[in-house]
Design a protein around this motif. Structure first.
Motif, PDB file in Angstrom:
ATOM      1  N   ASP A  18       1.004  -1.130  -0.201  1.00 23.46           N
ATOM      2  CA  ASP A  18      -0.093  -0.057   0.070  1.00 23.46           C
ATOM      3  C   ASP A  18       1.274   1.081  -0.176  1.00 23.46           C
ATOM      4  O   ASP A  18       0.749   2.474  -0.879  1.00 23.46           O
ATOM      5  CB  ASP A  18      -0.965   0.111   1.417  1.00 23.46           C
ATOM      6  N   LEU A  19       2.458   1.060   0.558  1.00 25.71           N
ATOM      7  CA  LEU A  19       2.855   2.556   1.081  1.00 25.71           C
ATOM      8  C   LEU A  19       4.045   1.981  -0.315  1.00 25.71           C
ATOM      9  O   LEU A  19       4.905   2.542  -0.444  1.00 25.71           O
ATOM     10  CB  LEU A  19       3.473   1.929   1.792  1.00 25.71           C
ATOM     11  N   THR A  20       3.625   1.659  -1.504  1.00 28.67           N
ATOM     12  CA  THR A  20       4.549   1.603  -2.597  1.00 28.67           C
ATOM     13  C   THR A  20       4.050   2.043  -3.680  1.00 28.67           C
ATOM     14  O   THR A  20       2.564   1.944  -4.404  1.00 28.67           O
ATOM     15  CB  THR A  20       4.800  -0.257  -2.985  1.00 28.67           C
ATOM     16  N   GLY A  21       4.444   2.844  -4.795  1.00 28.90           N
ATOM     17  CA  GLY A  21       3.868   3.713  -5.901  1.00 28.90           C
ATOM     18  C   GLY A  21       3.850   2.559  -7.701  1.00 28.90           C
ATOM     19  O   GLY A  21       4.506   1.640  -7.158  1.00 28.90           O
ATOM     20  N   PRO A  22       3.428   3.656  -8.181  1.00 24.57           N
ATOM     21  CA  PRO A  22       3.374   2.555  -9.167  1.00 24.57           C
ATOM     22  C   PRO A  22       4.840   2.763  -9.940  1.00 24.57           C
ATOM     23  O   PRO A  22       4.979   1.210 -10.868  1.00 24.57           O
ATOM     24  CB  PRO A  22       2.748   3.250 -10.133  1.00 24.57           C
ATOM     25  N   ASP A  23       5.594   3.341  -9.562  1.00 20.17           N
ATOM     26  CA  ASP A  23       7.008   2.683 -10.134  1.00 20.17           C
ATOM     27  C   ASP A  23       8.157   1.968  -9.148  1.00 20.17           C
ATOM     28  O   ASP A  23       9.154   1.949  -9.189  1.00 20.17           O
ATOM     29  CB  ASP A  23       8.183   4.634 -10.012  1.00 20.17           C
ATOM     30  N   GLY A  24       7.268   1.831  -7.902  1.00 19.80           N
ATOM     31  CA  GLY A  24       7.926   0.555  -6.890  1.00 19.80           C
ATOM     32  C   GLY A  24       8.567   1.430  -6.390  1.00 19.80           C
ATOM     33  O   GLY A  24       9.124   0.650  -4.949  1.00 19.80           O
ATOM     34  N   LYS A  25       8.072   2.907  -5.842  1.00 16.04           N
ATOM     35  CA  LYS A  25       9.436   3.439  -5.222  1.00 16.04           C
ATOM     36  C   LYS A  25       8.333   3.360  -3.959  1.00 16.04           C
ATOM     37  O   LYS A  25       6.807   3.800  -3.492  1.00 16.04           O
ATOM     38  CB  LYS A  25       9.784   4.685  -5.501  1.00 16.04           C
ATOM     39  N   LEU A  26       9.324   3.305  -2.455  1.00 17.39           N
ATOM     40  CA  LEU A  26       8.006   3.351  -0.905  1.00 17.39           C
ATOM     41  C   LEU A  26       7.686   4.851  -1.439  1.00 17.39           C
ATOM     42  O   LEU A  26       8.168   6.052  -2.196  1.00 17.39           O
ATOM     43  CB  LEU A  26       8.734   3.411  -0.190  1.00 17.39           C
ATOM     44  N   THR A  27       6.686   5.380  -1.035  1.00 20.33           N
ATOM     45  CA  THR A  27       6.153   6.727  -1.107  1.00 20.33           C
ATOM     46  C   THR A  27       6.238   7.267   0.551  1.00 20.33           C
ATOM     47  O   THR A  27       6.845   7.160   1.363  1.00 20.33           O
ATOM     48  CB  THR A  27       4.479   6.855  -0.876  1.00 20.33           C
ATOM     49  N   SER A  28       4.928   8.115   1.075  1.00 21.40           N
ATOM     50  CA  SER A  28       4.852   8.425   2.756  1.00 21.40           C
ATOM     51  C   SER A  28       3.721   8.154   3.052  1.00 21.40           C
ATOM     52  O   SER A  28       2.419   7.223   2.840  1.00 21.40           O
ATOM     53  CB  SER A  28       4.231  10.294   2.106  1.00 21.40           C
TER      54      SER A  28
END
Length: 497
Positions: free
Chosen positions: A331-341
Protein backbone atom coordinates in the motif's frame (compact mmCIF):
# COMPACT_ATOMS: atom_id res chain seq x y z
CA UNK A 1 15.42 -22.42 24.44
CA UNK A 2 12.56 -20.01 24.68
CA UNK A 3 9.28 -21.39 23.44
CA UNK A 4 7.74 -20.19 20.21
CA UNK A 5 5.00 -18.35 22.08
CA UNK A 6 7.43 -15.77 23.36
CA UNK A 7 5.56 -14.57 20.81
CA UNK A 8 1.90 -14.24 20.80
CA UNK A 9 1.07 -12.14 23.86
CA UNK A 10 4.30 -10.14 24.09
CA UNK A 11 4.27 -9.21 20.42
CA UNK A 12 0.68 -8.02 20.64
CA UNK A 13 1.53 -5.99 23.73
CA UNK A 14 4.37 -4.37 21.80
CA UNK A 15 2.08 -3.49 18.91
CA UNK A 16 0.51 -0.50 20.67
CA UNK A 17 3.16 0.09 23.30
CA UNK A 18 5.03 2.82 21.45
CA UNK A 19 6.39 5.88 23.28
CA UNK A 20 4.69 6.37 26.65
CA UNK A 21 2.06 3.67 26.07
CA UNK A 22 -1.07 5.84 26.58
CA UNK A 23 -4.02 4.26 28.34
CA UNK A 24 -6.16 4.19 25.22
CA UNK A 25 -3.46 2.22 23.41
CA UNK A 26 -3.15 -0.21 26.31
CA UNK A 27 -6.91 -0.72 26.15
CA UNK A 28 -6.73 -1.71 22.50
CA UNK A 29 -3.83 -4.02 23.26
CA UNK A 30 -5.67 -5.73 26.11
CA UNK A 31 -8.82 -6.02 24.02
CA UNK A 32 -6.79 -7.91 21.41
CA UNK A 33 -5.31 -10.19 24.07
CA UNK A 34 -8.71 -10.92 25.60
CA UNK A 35 -10.05 -11.69 22.12
CA UNK A 36 -7.27 -14.22 21.54
CA UNK A 37 -7.76 -15.83 24.96
CA UNK A 38 -11.50 -16.48 24.77
CA UNK A 39 -11.73 -18.32 21.46
CA UNK A 40 -13.04 -21.87 21.06
CA UNK A 41 -13.60 -24.29 18.21
CA UNK A 42 -17.21 -24.55 17.09
CA UNK A 43 -17.85 -28.25 16.34
CA UNK A 44 -17.69 -29.32 19.98
CA UNK A 45 -19.69 -30.78 22.81
CA UNK A 46 -20.27 -27.92 25.22
CA UNK A 47 -19.25 -28.53 28.80
CA UNK A 48 -17.17 -25.68 30.22
CA UNK A 49 -16.48 -22.16 29.06
CA UNK A 50 -12.77 -21.69 28.54
CA UNK A 51 -11.78 -19.48 31.44
CA UNK A 52 -9.06 -16.86 31.33
CA UNK A 53 -6.04 -17.40 33.52
CA UNK A 54 -4.52 -14.31 35.00
CA UNK A 55 -0.86 -13.91 34.18
CA UNK A 56 1.67 -11.32 35.24
CA UNK A 57 1.44 -8.40 32.81
CA UNK A 58 4.05 -5.83 31.94
CA UNK A 59 1.47 -3.10 32.53
CA UNK A 60 -2.00 -2.82 34.03
CA UNK A 61 -4.89 -4.52 32.34
CA UNK A 62 -7.15 -1.68 31.26
CA UNK A 63 -9.87 -3.15 29.07
CA UNK A 64 -10.65 -6.47 30.72
CA UNK A 65 -14.38 -5.81 30.85
CA UNK A 66 -14.43 -5.79 27.04
CA UNK A 67 -14.12 -9.60 27.04
CA UNK A 68 -17.76 -10.49 27.66
CA UNK A 69 -19.96 -7.40 27.91
CA UNK A 70 -23.58 -7.42 26.78
CA UNK A 71 -24.83 -3.91 26.38
CA UNK A 72 -27.30 -2.01 24.26
CA UNK A 73 -29.35 1.11 23.84
CA UNK A 74 -32.30 2.73 25.65
CA UNK A 75 -34.07 1.60 28.80
CA UNK A 76 -36.16 -0.98 27.01
CA UNK A 77 -37.10 -4.35 28.46
CA UNK A 78 -37.03 -7.14 25.88
CA UNK A 79 -39.14 -10.29 26.06
CA UNK A 80 -41.35 -8.99 28.84
CA UNK A 81 -43.62 -12.04 28.69
CA UNK A 82 -40.79 -14.51 28.86
CA UNK A 83 -38.84 -16.12 31.67
CA UNK A 84 -35.72 -14.08 30.95
CA UNK A 85 -35.74 -10.30 30.49
CA UNK A 86 -33.03 -8.09 29.05
CA UNK A 87 -33.05 -4.65 30.69
CA UNK A 88 -31.13 -2.22 28.50
CA UNK A 89 -30.05 1.25 29.55
CA UNK A 90 -28.31 4.15 27.91
CA UNK A 91 -26.36 5.78 30.75
CA UNK A 92 -24.30 8.27 28.78
CA UNK A 93 -23.53 8.90 25.15
CA UNK A 94 -20.89 6.16 24.95
CA UNK A 95 -21.78 4.10 28.03
CA UNK A 96 -24.34 1.29 28.27
CA UNK A 97 -25.47 -1.19 30.91
CA UNK A 98 -27.39 -4.43 30.75
CA UNK A 99 -29.17 -6.57 33.31
CA UNK A 100 -30.57 -10.03 32.66
CA UNK A 101 -33.34 -10.87 35.08
CA UNK A 102 -35.25 -14.09 35.71
CA UNK A 103 -37.45 -15.56 38.39
CA UNK A 104 -36.53 -19.07 37.35
CA UNK A 105 -34.03 -21.05 39.40
CA UNK A 106 -31.70 -23.28 37.45
CA UNK A 107 -32.24 -27.01 38.13
CA UNK A 108 -29.45 -29.03 39.70
CA UNK A 109 -29.05 -30.91 36.43
CA UNK A 110 -29.40 -29.50 32.95
CA UNK A 111 -29.24 -30.97 29.49
CA UNK A 112 -25.91 -30.87 27.71
CA UNK A 113 -25.84 -29.19 24.29
CA UNK A 114 -23.76 -29.44 21.13
CA UNK A 115 -22.93 -26.57 18.84
CA UNK A 116 -22.19 -26.43 15.12
CA UNK A 117 -21.41 -23.42 12.95
CA UNK A 118 -22.79 -23.75 9.44
CA UNK A 119 -21.62 -20.43 8.02
CA UNK A 120 -18.27 -18.64 8.09
CA UNK A 121 -17.65 -15.55 5.90
CA UNK A 122 -15.87 -16.17 2.62
CA UNK A 123 -12.10 -15.85 2.86
CA UNK A 124 -11.97 -16.67 6.58
CA UNK A 125 -10.31 -19.86 7.75
CA UNK A 126 -10.00 -21.38 11.19
CA UNK A 127 -6.60 -20.87 12.78
CA UNK A 128 -5.77 -23.67 15.28
CA UNK A 129 -2.96 -21.53 16.67
CA UNK A 130 -5.13 -18.45 17.27
CA UNK A 131 -8.36 -20.41 17.81
CA UNK A 132 -10.58 -18.15 15.74
CA UNK A 133 -11.58 -17.58 12.11
CA UNK A 134 -9.24 -15.07 10.50
CA UNK A 135 -8.59 -13.28 7.25
CA UNK A 136 -5.07 -11.93 7.41
CA UNK A 137 -5.40 -9.46 4.56
CA UNK A 138 -8.55 -7.87 6.03
CA UNK A 139 -7.18 -7.53 9.58
CA UNK A 140 -10.35 -9.20 10.82
CA UNK A 141 -11.49 -12.23 12.78
CA UNK A 142 -14.61 -13.93 14.09
CA UNK A 143 -14.97 -16.14 17.16
CA UNK A 144 -17.66 -18.35 18.63
CA UNK A 145 -17.55 -19.19 22.32
CA UNK A 146 -19.32 -21.89 24.29
CA UNK A 147 -22.76 -20.86 25.57
CA UNK A 148 -23.12 -20.18 29.28
CA UNK A 149 -26.04 -20.79 31.63
CA UNK A 150 -28.38 -17.82 31.93
CA UNK A 151 -28.99 -16.91 35.57
CA UNK A 152 -29.52 -13.85 37.77
CA UNK A 153 -26.68 -11.37 37.65
CA UNK A 154 -25.85 -7.80 38.60
CA UNK A 155 -25.97 -5.13 35.87
CA UNK A 156 -22.92 -4.92 33.67
CA UNK A 157 -21.54 -1.63 32.41
CA UNK A 158 -19.39 -0.85 29.38
CA UNK A 159 -17.71 2.32 28.11
CA UNK A 160 -16.33 3.29 24.69
CA UNK A 161 -19.47 1.90 23.03
CA UNK A 162 -19.70 2.98 19.39
CA UNK A 163 -22.71 0.86 18.41
CA UNK A 164 -25.27 -1.06 20.44
CA UNK A 165 -28.76 -2.35 19.78
CA UNK A 166 -31.25 -5.10 20.65
CA UNK A 167 -31.82 -7.56 17.82
CA UNK A 168 -33.81 -10.63 16.89
CA UNK A 169 -31.58 -13.41 15.57
CA UNK A 170 -33.43 -16.35 14.06
CA UNK A 171 -36.43 -15.50 16.25
CA UNK A 172 -34.37 -15.16 19.44
CA UNK A 173 -33.69 -12.10 21.58
CA UNK A 174 -30.14 -10.87 21.13
CA UNK A 175 -27.95 -7.87 21.77
CA UNK A 176 -25.11 -6.45 19.66
CA UNK A 177 -22.42 -4.23 21.18
CA UNK A 178 -19.32 -2.75 19.57
CA UNK A 179 -16.57 -1.03 21.51
CA UNK A 180 -13.84 1.11 20.01
CA UNK A 181 -10.73 2.14 21.93
CA UNK A 182 -8.86 3.82 19.09
CA UNK A 183 -9.45 6.72 16.73
CA UNK A 184 -9.71 4.25 13.85
CA UNK A 185 -13.46 4.11 13.42
CA UNK A 186 -13.26 0.97 11.27
CA UNK A 187 -11.41 -1.01 13.97
CA UNK A 188 -13.31 -2.37 16.95
CA UNK A 189 -14.54 -5.33 18.92
CA UNK A 190 -18.10 -6.38 18.19
CA UNK A 191 -19.98 -8.91 20.31
CA UNK A 192 -23.33 -10.59 19.81
CA UNK A 193 -25.19 -12.35 22.60
CA UNK A 194 -28.11 -14.61 21.71
CA UNK A 195 -30.58 -15.91 24.29
CA UNK A 196 -31.60 -19.58 23.94
CA UNK A 197 -34.40 -19.47 26.47
CA UNK A 198 -35.53 -23.09 26.09
CA UNK A 199 -31.97 -24.28 26.74
CA UNK A 200 -31.24 -21.76 29.53
CA UNK A 201 -28.20 -20.62 27.55
CA UNK A 202 -26.61 -17.42 26.31
CA UNK A 203 -24.50 -17.87 23.18
CA UNK A 204 -21.62 -15.44 22.81
CA UNK A 205 -19.83 -14.70 19.55
CA UNK A 206 -17.91 -11.77 18.25
CA UNK A 207 -15.92 -9.98 15.60
CA UNK A 208 -12.50 -8.45 15.98
CA UNK A 209 -10.60 -5.75 14.12
CA UNK A 210 -12.42 -4.97 10.90
CA UNK A 211 -14.94 -7.78 11.22
CA UNK A 212 -18.40 -6.78 9.98
CA UNK A 213 -21.59 -6.62 12.05
CA UNK A 214 -23.80 -8.09 9.31
CA UNK A 215 -21.50 -11.08 8.89
CA UNK A 216 -21.46 -11.67 12.63
CA UNK A 217 -25.25 -11.75 12.67
CA UNK A 218 -25.27 -14.15 9.73
CA UNK A 219 -22.88 -16.46 11.58
CA UNK A 220 -25.27 -16.46 14.56
CA UNK A 221 -28.27 -17.17 12.33
CA UNK A 222 -26.55 -20.30 11.05
CA UNK A 223 -25.45 -21.84 14.35
CA UNK A 224 -27.16 -25.01 15.52
CA UNK A 225 -27.36 -25.41 19.28
CA UNK A 226 -29.00 -28.74 20.12
CA UNK A 227 -29.60 -30.82 23.27
CA UNK A 228 -27.83 -34.17 23.44
CA UNK A 229 -30.19 -35.91 25.88
CA UNK A 230 -27.37 -36.24 28.42
CA UNK A 231 -27.80 -34.48 31.77
CA UNK A 232 -24.92 -32.68 33.47
CA UNK A 233 -24.63 -30.88 36.81
CA UNK A 234 -25.48 -27.18 36.52
CA UNK A 235 -22.79 -26.27 39.03
CA UNK A 236 -20.14 -27.68 36.71
CA UNK A 237 -21.07 -25.31 33.89
CA UNK A 238 -20.16 -21.65 33.61
CA UNK A 239 -22.91 -19.24 34.64
CA UNK A 240 -23.48 -15.76 33.25
CA UNK A 241 -23.32 -14.37 36.80
CA UNK A 242 -19.77 -15.73 37.13
CA UNK A 243 -18.69 -13.77 34.09
CA UNK A 244 -20.37 -10.60 35.33
CA UNK A 245 -18.90 -10.95 38.83
CA UNK A 246 -15.39 -11.52 37.50
CA UNK A 247 -15.57 -8.62 35.08
CA UNK A 248 -17.07 -6.28 37.66
CA UNK A 249 -14.37 -7.25 40.14
CA UNK A 250 -11.68 -6.48 37.60
CA UNK A 251 -13.36 -3.16 36.80
CA UNK A 252 -13.43 -2.24 40.49
CA UNK A 253 -9.76 -3.10 40.84
CA UNK A 254 -8.99 -0.95 37.84
CA UNK A 255 -10.96 1.98 39.19
CA UNK A 256 -9.53 1.83 42.71
CA UNK A 257 -5.88 1.54 41.74
CA UNK A 258 -3.76 4.56 40.96
CA UNK A 259 -1.93 4.27 37.67
CA UNK A 260 1.16 2.17 38.27
CA UNK A 261 4.43 2.54 36.45
CA UNK A 262 5.60 -0.43 34.47
CA UNK A 263 8.19 -2.37 36.42
CA UNK A 264 9.74 -3.94 33.33
CA UNK A 265 9.76 -1.32 30.57
CA UNK A 266 10.84 2.27 30.95
CA UNK A 267 11.33 5.15 28.55
CA UNK A 268 14.43 6.97 29.76
CA UNK A 269 17.95 5.77 30.58
CA UNK A 270 21.05 7.58 31.80
CA UNK A 271 24.58 7.48 30.40
CA UNK A 272 25.70 4.76 32.80
CA UNK A 273 22.86 2.49 31.70
CA UNK A 274 23.74 3.12 28.05
CA UNK A 275 27.46 2.51 28.55
CA UNK A 276 27.27 -0.88 26.84
CA UNK A 277 26.07 0.36 23.43
CA UNK A 278 27.54 -1.51 20.44
CA UNK A 279 28.32 -0.33 16.93
CA UNK A 280 27.72 -2.10 13.63
CA UNK A 281 30.46 -4.69 13.27
CA UNK A 282 30.96 -5.21 17.03
CA UNK A 283 30.72 -8.73 18.42
CA UNK A 284 28.96 -9.15 21.76
CA UNK A 285 27.65 -11.91 24.03
CA UNK A 286 24.04 -13.10 23.80
CA UNK A 287 24.34 -16.08 26.15
CA UNK A 288 21.90 -14.49 28.61
CA UNK A 289 19.11 -15.06 26.07
CA UNK A 290 19.67 -18.82 25.98
CA UNK A 291 16.93 -20.44 28.02
CA UNK A 292 17.40 -24.05 29.22
CA UNK A 293 20.51 -24.41 27.08
CA UNK A 294 23.09 -27.09 27.94
CA UNK A 295 25.76 -26.13 30.47
CA UNK A 296 28.70 -24.40 28.81
CA UNK A 297 26.60 -23.01 25.95
CA UNK A 298 27.66 -19.67 24.55
CA UNK A 299 26.22 -17.43 21.84
CA UNK A 300 27.71 -14.37 20.20
CA UNK A 301 26.02 -11.83 17.92
CA UNK A 302 27.11 -9.16 15.48
CA UNK A 303 25.17 -6.73 13.28
CA UNK A 304 27.24 -6.97 10.11
CA UNK A 305 25.23 -4.93 7.61
CA UNK A 306 22.80 -2.02 7.64
CA UNK A 307 21.21 -0.56 4.53
CA UNK A 308 18.38 1.83 3.68
CA UNK A 309 16.38 1.55 0.46
CA UNK A 310 13.43 3.39 -1.07
CA UNK A 311 11.85 0.19 -2.41
CA UNK A 312 11.30 -3.45 -1.39
CA UNK A 313 14.05 -4.93 -3.57
CA UNK A 314 15.93 -6.34 -0.57
CA UNK A 315 12.96 -8.54 0.41
CA UNK A 316 14.27 -11.66 -1.32
CA UNK A 317 12.06 -14.21 0.46
CA UNK A 318 8.38 -13.28 0.18
CA UNK A 319 7.39 -16.25 2.38
CA UNK A 320 9.28 -14.73 5.32
CA UNK A 321 6.89 -11.81 5.69
CA UNK A 322 3.32 -12.08 6.96
CA UNK A 323 0.55 -11.49 4.43
CA UNK A 324 -1.03 -8.56 6.27
CA UNK A 325 2.35 -6.87 6.69
CA UNK A 326 3.23 -7.33 3.03
CA UNK A 327 -0.12 -5.88 1.97
CA UNK A 328 0.52 -2.80 4.12
CA UNK A 329 3.97 -2.43 2.65
CA UNK A 330 2.56 -2.70 -0.87
CA UNK A 331 0.00 0.00 0.00
CA UNK A 332 2.95 2.29 0.68
CA UNK A 333 4.58 1.50 -2.67
CA UNK A 334 3.91 3.70 -5.69
CA UNK A 335 3.38 2.64 -9.32
CA UNK A 336 7.11 3.05 -9.93
CA UNK A 337 7.94 0.58 -7.15
CA UNK A 338 9.28 3.30 -4.86
CA UNK A 339 8.11 3.70 -1.27
CA UNK A 340 5.86 6.71 -0.72
CA UNK A 341 4.67 8.49 2.43
CA UNK A 342 2.48 7.44 5.34
CA UNK A 343 0.09 9.54 7.43
CA UNK A 344 0.95 10.26 11.05
CA UNK A 345 -2.19 10.55 13.19
CA UNK A 346 -2.08 12.76 16.30
CA UNK A 347 -4.74 11.29 18.57
CA UNK A 348 -6.59 12.61 21.61
CA UNK A 349 -7.97 10.08 24.08
CA UNK A 350 -11.65 10.04 24.97
CA UNK A 351 -13.06 9.20 28.40
CA UNK A 352 -15.35 6.50 27.03
CA UNK A 353 -18.53 8.02 28.42
CA UNK A 354 -18.95 11.48 26.86
CA UNK A 355 -16.10 11.48 24.38
CA UNK A 356 -14.35 8.97 22.13
CA UNK A 357 -10.77 8.88 20.80
CA UNK A 358 -10.31 11.19 17.84
CA UNK A 359 -7.63 12.31 15.41
CA UNK A 360 -6.84 15.99 16.08
CA UNK A 361 -4.43 16.44 13.17
CA UNK A 362 -2.39 14.54 10.60
CA UNK A 363 0.88 14.96 8.74
CA UNK A 364 2.70 13.10 5.97
CA UNK A 365 6.06 11.40 6.53
CA UNK A 366 8.13 9.56 3.88
CA UNK A 367 8.91 5.94 4.74
CA UNK A 368 12.04 3.92 3.96
CA UNK A 369 13.06 0.28 4.16
CA UNK A 370 15.60 -0.33 6.94
CA UNK A 371 17.51 -3.55 6.25
CA UNK A 372 20.00 -5.31 8.55
CA UNK A 373 21.87 -8.58 8.76
CA UNK A 374 22.75 -10.22 12.08
CA UNK A 375 25.21 -13.04 12.59
CA UNK A 376 24.69 -15.53 15.41
CA UNK A 377 27.80 -17.57 16.29
CA UNK A 378 27.94 -20.58 18.59
CA UNK A 379 31.11 -19.93 20.60
CA UNK A 380 30.52 -22.89 22.94
CA UNK A 381 31.31 -26.56 22.62
CA UNK A 382 27.72 -27.85 22.39
CA UNK A 383 25.26 -27.61 19.51
CA UNK A 384 22.39 -25.17 20.08
CA UNK A 385 18.93 -26.10 18.86
CA UNK A 386 15.85 -23.93 18.25
CA UNK A 387 17.72 -20.72 19.03
CA UNK A 388 15.20 -17.95 19.52
CA UNK A 389 15.94 -14.55 17.97
CA UNK A 390 13.86 -11.40 18.20
CA UNK A 391 15.30 -8.08 17.03
CA UNK A 392 13.47 -4.75 17.05
CA UNK A 393 14.30 -1.31 15.64
CA UNK A 394 13.84 1.40 18.27
CA UNK A 395 14.18 5.20 17.80
CA UNK A 396 16.11 6.80 20.69
CA UNK A 397 17.21 10.41 21.16
CA UNK A 398 19.77 11.94 23.54
CA UNK A 399 18.75 14.97 25.57
CA UNK A 400 21.52 16.21 27.83
CA UNK A 401 22.67 13.26 29.93
CA UNK A 402 19.53 11.22 29.22
CA UNK A 403 18.52 8.84 26.46
CA UNK A 404 14.80 8.75 25.69
CA UNK A 405 12.49 6.72 23.48
CA UNK A 406 11.57 9.08 20.64
CA UNK A 407 8.08 10.48 21.20
CA UNK A 408 6.13 12.80 18.90
CA UNK A 409 3.43 13.49 21.47
CA UNK A 410 2.83 17.18 22.23
CA UNK A 411 0.32 19.33 24.12
CA UNK A 412 -2.35 18.80 21.46
CA UNK A 413 -2.56 15.01 21.67
CA UNK A 414 -2.08 11.95 23.85
CA UNK A 415 -0.22 9.76 21.37
CA UNK A 416 0.86 9.53 17.74
CA UNK A 417 0.78 6.54 15.42
CA UNK A 418 1.21 5.81 11.74
CA UNK A 419 -1.93 5.14 9.73
CA UNK A 420 -0.13 1.99 8.59
CA UNK A 421 0.85 0.86 12.05
CA UNK A 422 3.55 -1.46 10.72
CA UNK A 423 5.61 1.76 10.42
CA UNK A 424 5.04 2.78 14.04
CA UNK A 425 8.01 2.08 16.34
CA UNK A 426 7.19 -0.91 18.51
CA UNK A 427 4.75 -2.30 15.96
CA UNK A 428 7.31 -3.40 13.41
CA UNK A 429 8.96 -5.98 15.65
CA UNK A 430 10.78 -7.96 12.99
CA UNK A 431 8.06 -8.02 10.29
CA UNK A 432 10.61 -9.52 7.89
CA UNK A 433 13.15 -12.06 9.10
CA UNK A 434 14.76 -14.73 6.99
CA UNK A 435 17.26 -17.46 7.85
CA UNK A 436 18.32 -19.18 4.61
CA UNK A 437 17.74 -22.91 4.92
CA UNK A 438 15.89 -22.57 8.21
CA UNK A 439 13.05 -25.09 8.47
CA UNK A 440 11.64 -23.92 11.80
CA UNK A 441 8.95 -21.27 12.19
CA UNK A 442 9.89 -17.59 12.23
CA UNK A 443 12.00 -16.47 15.23
CA UNK A 444 13.97 -19.71 15.53
CA UNK A 445 17.24 -20.98 14.12
CA UNK A 446 16.97 -24.75 13.83
CA UNK A 447 20.56 -25.50 14.84
CA UNK A 448 23.89 -23.75 15.32
CA UNK A 449 26.82 -26.14 15.65
CA UNK A 450 29.91 -25.28 17.72
CA UNK A 451 31.92 -22.69 15.78
CA UNK A 452 29.14 -22.21 13.21
CA UNK A 453 27.72 -18.80 12.24
CA UNK A 454 24.16 -18.31 11.00
CA UNK A 455 22.98 -15.11 9.30
CA UNK A 456 19.54 -13.61 9.93
CA UNK A 457 18.21 -11.07 7.42
CA UNK A 458 15.81 -8.43 8.77
CA UNK A 459 13.85 -5.44 7.49
CA UNK A 460 11.43 -2.79 8.76
CA UNK A 461 9.53 0.09 7.21
CA UNK A 462 10.28 3.22 9.25
CA UNK A 463 9.53 6.92 9.12
CA UNK A 464 12.38 8.65 7.29
CA UNK A 465 13.00 11.21 10.04
CA UNK A 466 13.63 8.37 12.52
CA UNK A 467 16.46 6.71 10.60
CA UNK A 468 19.21 8.71 12.32
CA UNK A 469 17.73 7.80 15.72
CA UNK A 470 17.60 4.02 15.27
CA UNK A 471 19.03 1.40 17.60
CA UNK A 472 18.50 -2.36 17.47
CA UNK A 473 17.27 -4.27 20.49
CA UNK A 474 18.52 -7.85 20.42
CA UNK A 475 15.78 -8.85 22.87
CA UNK A 476 12.94 -7.53 20.72
CA UNK A 477 11.91 -4.76 23.11
CA UNK A 478 10.56 -1.39 22.00
CA UNK A 479 11.48 0.42 25.22
CA UNK A 480 14.38 0.17 27.63
CA UNK A 481 14.65 -2.97 29.73
CA UNK A 482 17.34 -4.07 32.17
CA UNK A 483 18.16 -7.08 30.02
CA UNK A 484 18.47 -4.99 26.86
CA UNK A 485 20.80 -2.51 28.54
CA UNK A 486 22.88 -5.34 30.00
CA UNK A 487 23.27 -6.95 26.57
CA UNK A 488 23.72 -3.56 24.94
CA UNK A 489 21.70 -1.91 22.17
CA UNK A 490 23.26 -1.59 18.72
CA UNK A 491 23.51 2.02 17.52
CA UNK A 492 22.87 2.46 13.79
CA UNK A 493 23.32 6.24 13.49
CA UNK A 494 23.74 7.85 10.08
CA UNK A 495 27.12 6.54 9.00
CA UNK A 496 25.74 3.34 7.48
CA UNK A 497 22.95 4.87 5.41
Amino acid sequence: MKTENHGNEQKIRDIYKNTAAPDIVKKRTEETLEFLKQQKSTNITVTHLKRKKRKPLTFKKIAAIAAAAILCISGTVLAAERIYQLHLNNDKEYQRTLRISTEKELPEEIEEVTMEANYIPEGFTYSPEKEYYVNQSRDAGYWISEPVLADKADPLSMSFVSDAQPLTVDGRDAVYIRVRYSADKDWGNGKLYVLYEELNRILMLGSWGRGEKDELIKIAENIDLAPTGKMVASKDLTHWSEIVNNLSKEADEKGSDAPAEDDYYYYEADQAQMANVHQVGDKFDLSSLLDEAPEGSSLEACITKVQVEDDLSLITNRDAIMDETYESWKDLTGPDGKLTSDTLNYIKNGNGTDTMPEIVRTEKQPVKLLYAEAEYTNTGNTALHDVHYFINAVPIIKEGASYKIFDRTDETCDYVENEHTVCTPGVSDMPYSDVPGNKNPKNYITEIKPGETVTVRLAWLVNEDELDKMYLSMNGDSEFTDQDLEIGLVELGTGHF
